[in-house]
Design a protein around this motif. Structure first.
Motif, PDB file in Angstrom:
ATOM      1  N   ILE A  37      50.370  64.721 -26.744  1.00 35.86           N
ATOM      2  CA  ILE A  37      49.098  64.177 -26.264  1.00 35.86           C
ATOM      3  C   ILE A  37      47.957  64.563 -27.200  1.00 35.86           C
ATOM      4  CG2 ILE A  37      47.390  64.343 -24.427  1.00 35.86           C
ATOM      5  CD1 ILE A  37      49.743  64.489 -22.451  1.00 35.86           C
ATOM      6  N   ILE A  38      47.860  65.839 -27.557  1.00 38.46           N
ATOM      7  CA  ILE A  38      46.795  66.296 -28.450  1.00 38.46           C
ATOM      8  C   ILE A  38      46.923  65.637 -29.826  1.00 38.46           C
ATOM      9  CG2 ILE A  38      45.843  68.314 -29.660  1.00 38.46           C
ATOM     10  CD1 ILE A  38      45.112  68.242 -26.726  1.00 38.46           C
ATOM     11  N   TYR A  39      48.137  65.563 -30.309  1.00 36.70           N
ATOM     12  CA  TYR A  39      48.398  64.984 -31.626  1.00 36.70           C
ATOM     13  C   TYR A  39      48.046  63.499 -31.641  1.00 36.70           C
ATOM     14  CZ  TYR A  39      50.973  65.203 -36.086  1.00 36.70           C
ATOM     15  OH  TYR A  39      51.326  65.217 -37.396  1.00 36.70           O
ATOM     16  N   ALA A  40      48.423  62.772 -30.592  1.00 30.08           N
ATOM     17  CA  ALA A  40      48.146  61.336 -30.528  1.00 30.08           C
ATOM     18  C   ALA A  40      46.651  61.061 -30.390  1.00 30.08           C
ATOM     19  CB  ALA A  40      48.911  60.709 -29.375  1.00 30.08           C
ATOM     20  N   LEU A  41      45.946  61.931 -29.683  1.00 33.81           N
ATOM     21  CA  LEU A  41      44.503  61.738 -29.533  1.00 33.81           C
ATOM     22  C   LEU A  41      43.739  61.941 -30.837  1.00 33.81           C
ATOM     23  CD1 LEU A  41      43.801  63.438 -26.088  1.00 33.81           C
ATOM     24  CD2 LEU A  41      43.816  60.997 -26.615  1.00 33.81           C
ATOM     25  N   HIS A  42      44.274  62.764 -31.721  1.00 35.69           N
ATOM     26  CA  HIS A  42      43.564  63.089 -32.958  1.00 35.69           C
ATOM     27  C   HIS A  42      44.081  62.334 -34.174  1.00 35.69           C
ATOM     28  CE1 HIS A  42      40.984  66.162 -31.310  1.00 35.69           C
ATOM     29  NE2 HIS A  42      42.011  66.579 -30.597  1.00 35.69           N
ATOM     30  N   SER A  44      43.501  59.191 -34.819  1.00 35.09           N
ATOM     31  CA  SER A  44      42.419  58.313 -35.298  1.00 35.09           C
ATOM     32  C   SER A  44      41.322  59.088 -36.037  1.00 35.09           C
ATOM     33  CB  SER A  44      41.816  57.551 -34.127  1.00 35.09           C
ATOM     34  OG  SER A  44      41.260  58.451 -33.190  1.00 35.09           O
ATOM     35  N   ASN A  45      41.210  60.390 -35.798  1.00 37.73           N
ATOM     36  CA  ASN A  45      40.182  61.197 -36.459  1.00 37.73           C
ATOM     37  C   ASN A  45      40.581  61.640 -37.866  1.00 37.73           C
ATOM     38  OD1 ASN A  45      38.823  60.980 -34.069  1.00 37.73           O
ATOM     39  ND2 ASN A  45      39.334  63.031 -33.362  1.00 37.73           N
ATOM     40  N   LYS A  51      47.615  59.312 -41.624  1.00 33.12           N
ATOM     41  CA  LYS A  51      48.028  58.578 -40.423  1.00 33.12           C
ATOM     42  C   LYS A  51      49.492  58.170 -40.422  1.00 33.12           C
ATOM     43  CE  LYS A  51      43.480  57.011 -39.079  1.00 33.12           C
ATOM     44  NZ  LYS A  51      42.575  55.896 -38.887  1.00 33.12           N
ATOM     45  N   LYS A  55      52.203  59.498 -37.607  1.00 28.81           N
ATOM     46  CA  LYS A  55      53.003  58.571 -36.808  1.00 28.81           C
ATOM     47  C   LYS A  55      54.497  58.841 -37.001  1.00 28.81           C
ATOM     48  CE  LYS A  55      49.505  54.978 -36.750  1.00 28.81           C
ATOM     49  NZ  LYS A  55      49.124  53.645 -37.223  1.00 28.81           N
ATOM     50  N   TYR A  93      47.594  71.542 -34.213  1.00 35.46           N
ATOM     51  CA  TYR A  93      46.772  71.896 -33.051  1.00 35.46           C
ATOM     52  C   TYR A  93      45.965  73.165 -33.325  1.00 35.46           C
ATOM     53  CZ  TYR A  93      45.572  73.712 -28.471  1.00 35.46           C
ATOM     54  OH  TYR A  93      44.892  74.244 -27.406  1.00 35.46           O
TER      55      TYR A  93
END
Length: 120
Positions: A37-42, A44-45, A51, A55, A93
């Motif tokens: 979850i943390i990895y997927a949220l970041h 785009s940053n 990227k 992925k 993280y």
């Protein structure tokens, strides 16, 4: 042609659901969900150069989860497939955390986690 009923057997998960492997499997699954979850949220940053690699790591976690699910022997030896992407996600993280005290607490928790696996 007669219809055959499918029989669902839960004997495959008998080894992982006993007390010896339950703590290990539970802790690793909680860490996996948290890191994904943390990895997927970041994703785009991050810069565009990173990227595809990020992925790829998420894809590797999904493939490892499928391997863990379909493996015939559920004795936690199949968890070796998920250790590498979890280490990458955990390191990312720790880089994202801004406060030094919180980073230190997380680092000590993750460092002591393997020793807790031996206790339970």
């Amino acid at each position: 042609m007669p219809v055959q009923n499918a029989v669902v057997s839960y004997d495959v998960f008998a080894n992982t659901l006993n007390g010896a492997h339950f703590f290990t499997l539970g802790t690793l699954s909680i860490c996996t969900i948290f890191f994904v979850i943390i990895y997927a949220l970041h994703i785009s940053n991050r810069p565009n150069v990173y990227k595809p690699l990020m992925k790829l790591v998420v894809g590797y976690v999904l493939i490892a989860s499928i391997i863990i699910t379909i493996s015939p022997n559920k004795d936690t030896s199949e968890l070796i497939f998920i250790i590498a992407p979890l280490a990458i996600m955990g390191a990312t993280y720790l880089q994202l955390i801004g406060f030094k005290l919180i980073k230190e607490i997380h680092l000590w928790f993750f460092a002591c986690l393997p020793f807790l696996f031996f206790l339970f």
